[in-house]
Structure formats: C-alpha cells, structure tokens
Design an enzyme around this catalytic site. Structure first.
Site, PDB file in Angstrom:
ATOM      1  CB  THR A 142      -5.875  -5.981  44.589  1.00 16.13           C
ATOM      2  OG1 THR A 142      -5.237  -4.882  45.268  1.00 16.13           O
ATOM      3  CG2 THR A 142      -6.846  -5.430  43.564  1.00 16.13           C
ATOM      4  CB  SER A 143      -3.301  -8.113  48.522  1.00 12.56           C
ATOM      5  OG  SER A 143      -2.503  -9.133  49.114  1.00 12.56           O
ATOM      6  CB  SER A 144      -7.280 -10.080  51.835  1.00  5.05           C
ATOM      7  OG  SER A 144      -7.480 -11.413  51.367  1.00  5.05           O
TER       8      SER A 144
END
Length: 366
Positions: free
Chosen positions: A68-70
């Site tokens: 969900t985040s990168s």
C-alpha cells in the site's frame, strides 16, 4: 528540460527511505531489508533501479498482503516528472506523499513553498513531513483524501499523481489553471495501468495522450473492494455457462498495455485477475468491479491444448465482451499506447484513438 537525474543526485532516494523496506531480489516473496541489521545491503538495495515497498495492508501487516505504499523505481519517477515538465516557480499539487521523496524532488525544481503534497495515511504523512523538514525542504504536507485535491492552494500549474485512479477526479481539473498539466497513472481495472498526461483547457475540459505503461498502487479511496477472484464468485456457482475459446487467455496478460486500455474502454466496469501455476496452467478472471455477486467469467489455459475452457455467469457474458475487444484491437493493427488518449469533462471520461473525435467506447464505470 529539467535533468531529473541531476536533481536526484542532489536529493538522493536514501534520504527518504525508511529503515526497513521490501525488495524483489529474486524468486520468492519480497525480501525484507533492514538498515539496522545490514546497512550495506540496505544501501545496495536502495541504490537499485527498482521499486521498494514501504508498507503493507495500510500499515496493518509486514511483508505480506496488499502493498500500500512504496518508493517508485527512479526511471519511472523520471518518466513522470519529464511529462510534468514544471517551470520555475510553478505551483505543484502532488497526490500521494508516501516517503516524501518525489515532493522533495519537485521542491528542488520549483521551490519548497510552491509544493503541496497530500497523503491519506496520517502516519506516513507525519514521517514524510519530518524527512522533508530534516532535509531543509519547505513543501507543505496535507493529510487527507487526495481525490479532493487541496482547494485552498488552487489554482495549481501542475498536478503530479503517484497513485493510480480508475477515473480522474474532476476536483484535480477544477484546481488546475488553464494550460496546466496533470500527470496521472490511469488504471480502470483491466490489466495494467498507463501513464496519462492531460492538458487543462479554459472550458474545464482536460485532454491528453497516454505515454506509456504505469503499474501503480491504487488511490486508497478508489480501490475496488476485495482482492482474490473467488471473492466475486457465488459459492454455489449457479447458472454457469460453459464454452471453449481459441484465444489464448495469456495474451490478455502479456500484450502491450494498449490492449488493457482498449478492453477497459469497450468493456466498462470490469476488473481482471490472473493466476499462474508452476505447471504452466493459468486462469484469467474477468469480474464486475462494483458487484461481488454480479457477472464473472474465467478462462483456463492448459499447455498443449488447441482451445481453452470458459465459464461465465450473470447478466453479461464478460469473456465474450473481452474477447471481442481484444479482436478489435488486433484488427486496428495493434496500435501503440501513444495513439490512445483520454478526454475528461465533469460528466464523462472518453477514451479515443488517434484523435479526440474518434471515441472508441463508453467510459469505464466510476
């Protein structure tokens, strides 16, 4: 033209990378890399030209589930920033702060006080703000749903989006001055997404072309519910229609991204899911985006077969629609993604081929 590689040398990714990241280092699951336990490996991985996952399940899990985040891979970041092409002193709205790295890159180009970045996750937003402050960057970090943009800062000259959307929120267009540019990963649900560059016109319309593929995480408020294909399929599997197809379903996975845009335009409101086994068998699922108990289809590829099994259920024969769209794309001569574009008004999203007047199908569902 801005040399974003030079900007990256001044604003290195490592400065905005969390102490623990997950990287694709070979067969198997994402590898966990911890700066505290192996600083040399962490430095090596951060320097790679590949994405680094920084969060799973909106912070509720580590190393598994939905990423969900990168931190995006640097070459992909450069591609998007090149398309954005901000001028000196431009006011830039960024949607999806993440670690804060791209906000810092933009701030280096246009000045920190000209950058507003919106992050839906309060914990991520707080840590990004801390990193930006520590690096001397004055970019404004706003916590909220990026789909609404940030009206107090409008009008913006550029909108830089670091997450995918199935439709372009009209708020972004309303908050961009005429002649302004929006660069956004467009992912209506079928296959991979495509990077889109929109120009905003004085009448409130935005129009532009796709410039390449873009496989980004979805804007949190625009994610479809569920994840696995079986979550869409009624357990009783009633009224299933069976048939055979001579189309290899793997083509819908491996053809250029322009086929994904074509299918999404001609077969509105659908998602795809693709599963591949070690023995070479695969299953392509086509699912109704908005109704878990609505229409669905599956196509099973088996090596050494001349045709493949199809199952369909519900009020639409989704595989038949997808197959017809794919054949239409072939008949057009397999057009490249750069021949496709999108026009957005308050009421419509129209995908077109070669010219805005040549709309190829109905818009994807909201």
């Amino acid at each position: 033209m801005t040399d974003w590689r030079e900007v990256m040398r001044r604003v290195p990714r490592a400065r905005f990378t969390p102490p623990v990241v997950w990287a694709d280092l070979g067969p198997g699951p994402w590898a966990r890399v911890d700066r505290d336990t192996d600083p040399q490996e962490w430095e090596r991985v951060v320097a790679l030209d590949q994405p680094l996952i920084t969060q799973f399940q909106d912070g509720a899990a580590e190393g598994g589930g939905l990423a969900t985040s990168s931190l995006s891979m640097p070459t992909v970041v450069v591609e998007g920033l090149d398309q954005l092409a901000p001028y000196d002193h431009h006011r830039v709205l960024e949607i999806g702060t993440g670690s804060g790295w791209t906000a810092a890159l933009l701030a280096d180009r246009v000045g920190g006080t000209n950058v507003t970045t919106v992050e839906v996750d309060p914990a991520l937003g707080m840590r990004a703000a801390e990193r930006l402050k520590a690096s001397g960057c004055e970019a404004r970090v706003v916590v909220g749903d990026g789909a609404g943009g940030w009206p107090p800062g409008a009008p913006f000259d550029r909108v830089h989006v670091t997450c995918a959307v199935p439709q372009v929120p009209y708020a972004w267009i309303e908050q961009t001055r005429p002649g302004g540019v929006i660069v956004v990963p467009y992912s209506p649900g079928f296959g991979c997404g495509a990077l889109l560059r929109l120009d905003v016109l004085p009448d409130g319309t935005a129009t532009g072309r796709f410039v390449g593929s873009a496989d980004y995480m979805m804007l949190r408020s625009r994610r479809p519910a569920g994840g696995q294909a079986h979550e869409w399929v009624d357990a009783a599997r009633r009224d299933v229609r069976t048939s055979r197809t001579r189309i290899d379903p793997r083509a819908l996975r491996h053809e250029p991204v322009s086929v994904d845009v074509t299918v999404a335009a001609l077969v509105p409101g659908v998602l795809s899911r693709y599963y591949e086994a070690e023995d070479g068998t695969t299953t392509l699922w086509v699912l109704d985006r908005d109704d878990h108990r609505g229409p669905w289809a599956s196509v099973d590829y088996e090596p050494d077969r001349s045709d493949f099994g199809v199952e369909q259920a519900g009020t639409r024969s989704l595989w038949d629609e997808v197959e017809a769209a794919y054949v239409r794309w072939l008949a057009w001569g397999r057009p490249d993604i750069t021949r496709f574009g999108l026009t957005v008004t308050p009421d419509t999203h129209a995908v077109w081929l070669d010219d805005p007047g040549n709309v190829i199908g109905p818009p994807p569902g909201p």
